[in-house]
Design a protein around this motif. Structure first.
Motif, PDB file in Angstrom:
ATOM      1  N   VAL A 110      38.073  43.331  37.017  1.00  0.00           N
ATOM      2  CA  VAL A 110      38.721  42.333  37.655  1.00  0.00           C
ATOM      3  C   VAL A 110      38.554  41.187  37.105  1.00  0.00           C
ATOM      4  CG1 VAL A 110      38.583  43.984  39.921  1.00  0.00           C
ATOM      5  CG2 VAL A 110      36.947  42.132  39.464  1.00  0.00           C
ATOM      6  N   PRO A 111      39.493  40.149  37.328  1.00  0.00           N
ATOM      7  CA  PRO A 111      39.309  38.833  36.818  1.00  0.00           C
ATOM      8  C   PRO A 111      38.064  38.180  37.064  1.00  0.00           C
ATOM      9  CG  PRO A 111      41.525  38.873  37.750  1.00  0.00           C
ATOM     10  CD  PRO A 111      40.574  40.222  38.128  1.00  0.00           C
ATOM     11  N   THR A 112      37.470  37.366  36.045  1.00  0.00           N
ATOM     12  CA  THR A 112      36.156  36.776  36.398  1.00  0.00           C
ATOM     13  C   THR A 112      35.934  36.364  37.546  1.00  0.00           C
ATOM     14  OG1 THR A 112      36.823  35.271  34.925  1.00  0.00           O
ATOM     15  CG2 THR A 112      35.357  36.816  33.782  1.00  0.00           C
ATOM     16  N   HIS A 113      36.932  35.277  38.071  1.00  0.00           N
ATOM     17  CA  HIS A 113      36.579  34.675  39.283  1.00  0.00           C
ATOM     18  C   HIS A 113      36.434  35.668  40.558  1.00  0.00           C
ATOM     19  CE1 HIS A 113      40.900  35.070  39.624  1.00  0.00           C
ATOM     20  NE2 HIS A 113      40.840  34.856  40.779  1.00  0.00           N
ATOM     21  N   LEU A 114      36.805  36.897  40.174  1.00  0.00           N
ATOM     22  CA  LEU A 114      36.920  37.831  41.281  1.00  0.00           C
ATOM     23  C   LEU A 114      35.685  38.652  41.343  1.00  0.00           C
ATOM     24  CD1 LEU A 114      40.476  38.913  42.108  1.00  0.00           C
ATOM     25  CD2 LEU A 114      39.070  37.697  43.582  1.00  0.00           C
ATOM     26  N   ILE A 115      34.852  38.575  40.148  1.00  0.00           N
ATOM     27  CA  ILE A 115      33.677  39.514  40.248  1.00  0.00           C
ATOM     28  C   ILE A 115      32.869  39.264  41.171  1.00  0.00           C
ATOM     29  CG2 ILE A 115      31.672  39.943  38.905  1.00  0.00           C
ATOM     30  CD1 ILE A 115      33.547  39.774  36.270  1.00  0.00           C
ATOM     31  N   GLY A 116      32.087  40.140  41.885  1.00  0.00           N
ATOM     32  CA  GLY A 116      31.246  39.829  42.892  1.00  0.00           C
ATOM     33  C   GLY A 116      31.868  39.813  44.370  1.00  0.00           C
ATOM     34  N   ASN A 117      33.250  39.784  44.245  1.00  0.00           N
ATOM     35  CA  ASN A 117      33.749  39.465  45.580  1.00  0.00           C
ATOM     36  C   ASN A 117      34.234  40.924  46.369  1.00  0.00           C
ATOM     37  OD1 ASN A 117      34.337  36.863  46.729  1.00  0.00           O
ATOM     38  ND2 ASN A 117      34.833  36.576  44.440  1.00  0.00           N
ATOM     39  N   ASP A 118      33.829  42.136  45.872  1.00  0.00           N
ATOM     40  CA  ASP A 118      34.361  43.145  46.276  1.00  0.00           C
ATOM     41  C   ASP A 118      35.884  43.360  46.433  1.00  0.00           C
ATOM     42  OD1 ASP A 118      31.860  44.009  46.803  1.00  0.00           O
ATOM     43  OD2 ASP A 118      32.017  43.073  48.959  1.00  0.00           O
ATOM     44  N   ALA A 119      36.239  42.900  45.165  1.00  0.00           N
ATOM     45  CA  ALA A 119      37.846  43.000  44.993  1.00  0.00           C
ATOM     46  C   ALA A 119      38.260  43.960  44.910  1.00  0.00           C
ATOM     47  CB  ALA A 119      38.177  42.170  43.388  1.00  0.00           C
ATOM     48  N   PHE A 120      39.875  44.462  44.831  1.00  0.00           N
ATOM     49  CA  PHE A 120      40.332  45.810  45.025  1.00  0.00           C
ATOM     50  C   PHE A 120      40.170  46.279  43.552  1.00  0.00           C
ATOM     51  CE2 PHE A 120      43.980  48.055  43.507  1.00  0.00           C
ATOM     52  CZ  PHE A 120      43.798  49.304  44.395  1.00  0.00           C
ATOM     53  N   PRO A 169      37.250  42.007  31.639  1.00  0.00           N
ATOM     54  CA  PRO A 169      37.892  41.408  32.677  1.00  0.00           C
ATOM     55  C   PRO A 169      39.402  41.042  32.331  1.00  0.00           C
ATOM     56  CG  PRO A 169      36.012  40.191  32.730  1.00  0.00           C
ATOM     57  CD  PRO A 169      36.133  40.783  31.540  1.00  0.00           C
ATOM     58  N   LYS A 170      40.262  41.048  33.508  1.00  0.00           N
ATOM     59  CA  LYS A 170      41.601  41.065  33.127  1.00  0.00           C
ATOM     60  C   LYS A 170      42.279  39.569  32.510  1.00  0.00           C
ATOM     61  CE  LYS A 170      46.168  42.448  35.095  1.00  0.00           C
ATOM     62  NZ  LYS A 170      46.634  43.029  36.559  1.00  0.00           N
ATOM     63  N   ASP A 171      41.519  38.436  33.185  1.00  0.00           N
ATOM     64  CA  ASP A 171      41.816  37.305  32.723  1.00  0.00           C
ATOM     65  C   ASP A 171      41.420  36.919  31.142  1.00  0.00           C
ATOM     66  OD1 ASP A 171      39.106  37.357  33.732  1.00  0.00           O
ATOM     67  OD2 ASP A 171      38.908  35.265  33.877  1.00  0.00           O
ATOM     68  N   VAL A 172      40.366  37.827  30.768  1.00  0.00           N
ATOM     69  CA  VAL A 172      40.165  37.659  29.363  1.00  0.00           C
ATOM     70  C   VAL A 172      40.893  38.374  28.509  1.00  0.00           C
ATOM     71  CG1 VAL A 172      38.109  38.227  27.891  1.00  0.00           C
ATOM     72  CG2 VAL A 172      37.587  37.441  30.176  1.00  0.00           C
ATOM     73  N   GLN A 173      41.542  39.394  29.095  1.00  0.00           N
ATOM     74  CA  GLN A 173      42.679  40.078  28.305  1.00  0.00           C
ATOM     75  C   GLN A 173      43.928  39.146  28.245  1.00  0.00           C
ATOM     76  OE1 GLN A 173      43.598  43.897  30.192  1.00  0.00           O
ATOM     77  NE2 GLN A 173      41.454  44.055  30.881  1.00  0.00           N
ATOM     78  N   PHE A 174      44.453  38.377  29.153  1.00  0.00           N
ATOM     79  CA  PHE A 174      45.306  37.414  28.964  1.00  0.00           C
ATOM     80  C   PHE A 174      45.115  36.116  28.350  1.00  0.00           C
ATOM     81  CE2 PHE A 174      46.943  39.276  33.016  1.00  0.00           C
ATOM     82  CZ  PHE A 174      48.345  39.749  32.565  1.00  0.00           C
ATOM     83  N   ALA A 175      43.720  35.806  28.110  1.00  0.00           N
ATOM     84  CA  ALA A 175      43.444  34.491  27.539  1.00  0.00           C
ATOM     85  C   ALA A 175      43.625  34.633  25.913  1.00  0.00           C
ATOM     86  CB  ALA A 175      42.029  34.084  27.674  1.00  0.00           C
ATOM     87  N   THR A 176      44.004  33.457  25.570  1.00  0.00           N
ATOM     88  CA  THR A 176      44.065  33.422  23.935  1.00  0.00           C
ATOM     89  C   THR A 176      42.923  32.941  23.332  1.00  0.00           C
ATOM     90  OG1 THR A 176      46.297  33.201  24.258  1.00  0.00           O
ATOM     91  CG2 THR A 176      45.521  32.338  21.981  1.00  0.00           C
TER      92      THR A 176
END
Lengths: 591, 180
Positions: A110-120, A169-176
């Motif tokens: 899950v995106p880094t900002h959601l890690i630890g949040n019990d995200a989906f 994490p998904k945001d790292v996959q999107f980041a350039t």
């Protein structure tokens, strides 16, 4: 100019992953998409250098990658999504760790900002896989991604090979960020596996070998992992010394089964001659094996009179179960080369005629004997028929776990390494079918057969669908005794024949099942029909489920019984009810 | 009585246990401590004491000191298992070098009045413990030394009104001019 838009190394994390795969020579990966890996799948869609094989369950992706790796010597690659995708990989990762298979798993997170949040679909993937990988990484910054991916391939394939996992994490996959091709500084400075053996220890080893009267070479999966050179050197060492050689389950094929010095496999269901030779030897050369509990039997009675030389690339394998006299830490191929060089220059082949005479007597006990029948197919006979029908062909064998696996190891003669894929350390039922998928992807024109049991094969049966989709003509040869055979055997021998939940009622019709998947089904009951059906199976160029109905209560012998030593094996001709009861009396703690 | 039938060879080991202090130099990166602790719990090794802190921030190096017990074969395994972890640079068995100094620090809270208070102060003086907090009815002592000395001090404080103890665990370093 600061304009980075034309820099070819500027790319998204997802693109870096695909680029790194290409840079490491990866042509095939096994995976299953999901929310947290969609950017990577989007990149895969837009290129043609890496072929993606869509499995039906992530466990299948892992075992397929293992089969691919084991049959090629290259790392296998699996791609899975976060949460359940990652947890479904735990079994193959553990399997690969136990059997030292190089595996690179890339998981979405899950995106880094959601890690630890019990995200989906979030789970602590690096936490869960820490004990079942050689190493793992969570990448929080896209500019670390290239370095981590290159290090992951390096760690997986060097030293004692093993599985690694990179969680992205998904945001790292999107980041350039900036990609760089593999370079030396990508690897931890603290990681430097030792390849070359210590020269003094090698001399000590040669001195022992040269004066041996009752020597044995005991080789394992490490020889195969080390590569073709190690296999060549092992064969040369056997030739030069004239020593007998046995092997673990994982090491089959390093020395050809048709070789004159071959004793067969050792251990719990090994041959009488292999185990007796191990027990009575005076010098043991262990090459790339780890004195596992299925090999040693009772440790305080294991080969009591021998000096032991142990070659292993992993120092933690040495003196773990059995104290050895001459440990040599290094790569099997490298050390075998040095031993051979010193032996040829300074030593003479010892006279071991008397030892071979002794071994001949043990061989004469014919410990793999079984009584053929005209009415019912004996499982041993089925494997022998399969072996005869495929001899000389370009064949790869995988297995599931249980009696069929032991019979395959006993009765199928392996002439070359990388031809035998089996779950040794972890003993994973359900390994063989997806492993066969992976092997067939790597070797599209070869004959790939999964020797299976009726219980194991149902654990990962869904991968038949993968085989059909990619036109992989794998042959699933099921020794169907309608029991979990090995469980039943132990219940019979150790638990008063109370067959608690080891009988599979409501067995599927494997022929119809094969057809439902779009494959081809066979069913054979009579020994007389077996050879013809096997020939027909081989000629079919589609996935096959072969339902070979075998004697349902046959036991796997020989066997080292409860708490016994190598020289106390139970042989098939002795295994009448009375002897069996006596051998297992009280079941004093089994090997 | 017969042992139960089992898939495994059940063997009782009779080798005596030894206590060893290991110094482990690691790359300070996320999860490194979890790896080390996971190894001990996963393989059933004992941890008597464990301390960890970054020691060279420029190089991102941390030093972990572990006190463990086991048979000589198990101790050897622990060292090899630690050494093969990717972020581990070095493992030194401080007990085998026989040239190491071990210290830990404890803070000891004692509550009492009258003669007990005086006695606590007297013992603190004898053990070179310092008073780092005081009220009219309590002291917090800081004491540094090897594990035995601290255990002894705590035992002496017990009848004098021991409330609680916080200990750092053992840190170790080799004698002489060389580093690990």
């Amino acid at each position: 100019m600061n304009d980075k838009s034309h820099d070819p190394n500027q790319m998204t994390g997802a693109a870096m992953i695909v680029r790194a795969l290409i840079d490491h020579g990866v042509t095939d990966i096994f995976g299953y998409p999901g929310g947290a890996v969609l950017p990577i799948y989007d990149e895969i869609f837009q290129q043609s250098e890496v072929q993606h094989i869509l499995v039906r369950h992530e466990q299948g992706a892992g075992h397929a990658a293992e089969g691919y790796a084991r049959s090629t010597g290259k790392p296998g690659v699996a791609l899975v999504t976060s949460g359940p995708g990652a947890t479904n990989m735990v079994t193959p990762l553990t399997d690969a760790l136990m059997d030292s298979i190089p595996l690179v798993c890339i998981s979405g997170q899950v995106p880094t900002h959601l890690i630890g949040n019990d995200a989906f679909q979030e789970c602590d993937t690096v936490g869960i896989t820490r004990p079942c990988t050689k190493h793992n990484w969570l990448v929080r910054d896209v500019n670390d991604l290239a370095k981590v991916l290159h290090e992951a391939f390096y760690v997986a394939t060097t030293g004692r090979p093993g599985p690694v996992l990179v969680d992205v994490p998904k945001d790292v996959q999107f980041a350039t960020g900036t990609y760089h091709p593999p370079r030396k500084s990508d690897v931890h400075r603290s990681y430097a596996p030792r390849v070359k053996g210590d020269a003094t220890q090698i001399r000590k080893a040669v001195a022992l070998l040269a004066t041996a009267k009752r020597p044995v070479i005991y080789s394992g999966g490490g020889v195969i992992n080390s590569g073709p050179e190690a296999t060549k050197l092992l064969r040369e060492l056997v030739e030069v010394t004239g020593f007998p050689i046995t092997s673990t389950l994982m090491g089959l094929g390093a020395y050809p089964a048709s070789g004159k010095n071959w004793l067969g496999m050792l251990g719990m269901h090994g041959t009488y001659e292999a185990n007796m030779t191990m027990h009575d030897c005076d010098v043991m050369l262990c090459v790339g094996a780890r004195f596992d509990d299925r090999i040693t039997g009772r440790v305080d009675a294991f080969s009591p009179g021998s000096k032991k030389i142990h070659i292993d690339i992993d120092p933690s394998s040495i003196n773990k179960n059995i104290r050895v006299d001459v440990p040599i830490i290094g790569d099997c191929g490298n050390v075998l080369g040095d031993i051979l060089q010193v032996f040829k220059a300074e030593a003479k082949r010892p006279d071991i005629k008397a030892w071979w005479q002794q071994i001949a007597q043990w061989r004469a006990r014919n410990s793999l004997y079984y009584k053929k029948s005209n009415d019912v197919i004996l499982p041993q006979h089925a494997i022998q028929s399969l072996f005869e029908a495929t001899r000389g062909r370009d064949t790869y064998i995988t297995t599931e776990v249980g009696q069929h696996q032991m019979w395959a190891a006993q009765f199928y003669g392996f002439e070359e390494p990388h031809r035998w894929m089996t779950s040794g350390g972890l003993g994973t039922m359900g390994y063989g079918l997806p492993a066969a998928v992976g092997v067939q992807v790597a070797h599209p024109d070869s004959l790939v057969i999964d020797i299976a049991g009726d219980a194991s094969v149902q654990m990962t049966m869904q991968e038949m669908s993968t085989a059909v989709q990619y036109e992989l003509p794998i042959k699933i040869f099921i020794l169907n005794n309608q029991y979990m055979g090995m469980v039943r055997q132990w219940q019979q021998l150790l638990h008063g024949n109370r067959l608690s939940h080891s009988y599979s009622e409501a067995m599927p019709d494997f022929v119809k099942l094969a057809e439902a998947y779009g494959g081809v089904g066979f069913q054979v009951h009579k020994p007389g029909d077996l050879d013809g059906a096997i020939q027909e199976m081989i000629s079919v160029k589609r996935p096959v489920l072969f339902d070979c109905r075998v004697a349902s209560l046959e036991n796997c012998f020989p066997m080292i019984p409860s708490g016994k030593a190598h020289n106390e094996m139970l042989l098939p001709e002795q295994a009448n009810d009375e002897a069996t009861a006596k051998a297992f009396a009280g079941g004093k703690a089994l090997v | 009585m017969n042992q139960p039938a089992s898939a495994y060879f059940i063997e009782e080991r009779h080798d005596p246990n030894e206590t060893h202090t290991l110094s482990v130099l690691v790359q300070n990166e996320p999860g490194v401590l979890a790896r080390v602790i996971g190894l001990f719990s996963g393989r059933g090794y004992n941890i008597e004491s464990l301390t960890v802190s970054e020691t060279e921030s420029q190089k991102h190096l941390s030093r972990i000191t572990i006190v463990t017990t086991g048979t000589p074969m198990v101790i050897e395994q622990i060292k090899h298992q630690l050494d093969r972890m990717i972020p581990v640079y070095r493992v030194v068995d401080m007990t085998l070098t026989k040239r190491s100094i071990e210290r830990e620090l404890a803070m000891v809270k004692v509550r009492g009045l009258g003669e007990h208070r005086v006695e606590a102060l007297r013992l603190a003086d004898a053990f070179r413990a310092r008073v780092i907090d005081a009220t009219t009815e309590s002291f917090v002592f800081e004491i540094t030394g090897n594990t035995d000395k601290i255990n002894q001090y705590i035992d002496l404080m017990r009848p004098l009104g021991l409330v609680e103890v916080s200990r750092t665990g053992v840190a170790a370093i080799g004698r002489g001019p060389e580093g690990m």
